[in-house]
Scaffold this motif. Sequence first.
Motif, PDB file in Angstrom:
ATOM      1  N   THR A  15       0.826  -1.212   0.000  1.00 30.71           N
ATOM      2  CA  THR A  15       0.000   0.000   0.000  1.00 30.71           C
ATOM      3  C   THR A  15       0.856   1.257   0.000  1.00 30.71           C
ATOM      4  N   MET A  16       1.917   1.269   0.801  1.00 27.95           N
ATOM      5  CA  MET A  16       2.792   2.437   0.851  1.00 27.95           C
ATOM      6  C   MET A  16       3.533   2.626  -0.467  1.00 27.95           C
ATOM      7  N   GLU A  17       3.849   1.510  -1.142  1.00 35.26           N
ATOM      8  CA  GLU A  17       4.490   1.629  -2.452  1.00 35.26           C
ATOM      9  C   GLU A  17       3.536   2.253  -3.459  1.00 35.26           C
ATOM     10  N   MET A  18       2.261   1.856  -3.407  1.00 38.41           N
ATOM     11  CA  MET A  18       1.272   2.430  -4.316  1.00 38.41           C
ATOM     12  C   MET A  18       1.057   3.910  -4.020  1.00 38.41           C
ATOM     13  N   ILE A  19       1.073   4.282  -2.734  1.00 42.62           N
ATOM     14  CA  ILE A  19       0.906   5.692  -2.382  1.00 42.62           C
ATOM     15  C   ILE A  19       2.105   6.503  -2.846  1.00 42.62           C
ATOM     16  N   HIS A  20       3.291   5.900  -2.759  1.00 42.59           N
ATOM     17  CA  HIS A  20       4.507   6.607  -3.153  1.00 42.59           C
ATOM     18  C   HIS A  20       4.511   6.912  -4.637  1.00 42.59           C
ATOM     19  N   ALA A  21       3.984   6.012  -5.484  1.00 42.70           N
ATOM     20  CA  ALA A  21       3.963   6.224  -6.926  1.00 42.70           C
ATOM     21  C   ALA A  21       2.911   7.270  -7.285  1.00 42.70           C
ATOM     22  N   ALA A  22       3.238   8.096  -8.293  1.00 37.26           N
ATOM     23  CA  ALA A  22       2.328   9.152  -8.734  1.00 37.26           C
ATOM     24  C   ALA A  22       1.590   8.708  -9.992  1.00 37.26           C
ATOM     25  N   VAL A  23       0.408   9.289 -10.213  1.00 38.38           N
ATOM     26  CA  VAL A  23      -0.392   9.034 -11.408  1.00 38.38           C
ATOM     27  C   VAL A  23      -0.461  10.328 -12.206  1.00 38.38           C
TER      28      VAL A  23
END
Length: 228
Positions: A63-71
Amino acid sequence: MPNGLPNPCESKRFINTWRERWLSSSRTSVQAKKPAKRLNYHSFAAMALVRGALALLMSIALTMEMIHAAVHKVGDSAGWTTIGNIDYKKWSATKTFQVDDMILFEYNAQFHNVMRVTHAMYKACNTSAPLATYTTGNDSITIKTRGHHFFFCGVPGHCQVGQKVDINVLQSNEMAPTPSISSSVLSPPVPSAKVPGPAPSNAVPLKNPFGSIGLAMTVLATFLVNFA
């Protein structure tokens, strides 16, 4: 029997009865020596707890990895289109792309598509052999490597009118582009005044949470292997 001698039949029956009692008592003693098998419910509960904690930590890390990545939605509110003379080169220049960022193309699939191409194909708007083609109208592409990633619309004529974008993921030693400032808006220099420097900050710098999570996952995994 005469002369007071014992009856052979009764003697034999006595011997058989004594032997059966002795065999029965021997079997009972052997069975008593066997340890009783008992289920260790505490071990099962501890193992289930460790596995649950390990799964929870893995979920938190993902989850933290997904939050770290930007869209990044290409074209922002305008999306991927030929209407409105969208300058995708200018749009890309104002963004800072990182590895694992997601590039989102939103468009009408009846009129557009997305092709991933080489630099030479990008410059010539060559649609003959794209590296990949996307046609859903809502394409999410995750950037996994640094450098330039070239995209354009493969519908005839669309690339030529500017429906193309270069996603440049900077190297670690490169600086992100900064917008230029016109010299006409710069204020005249002001003489510097002696101002006391700021007091040392007492704030504690934030640490990378992935280090502690990775350490905890390693410890739990080791404990689980040894415990099983």
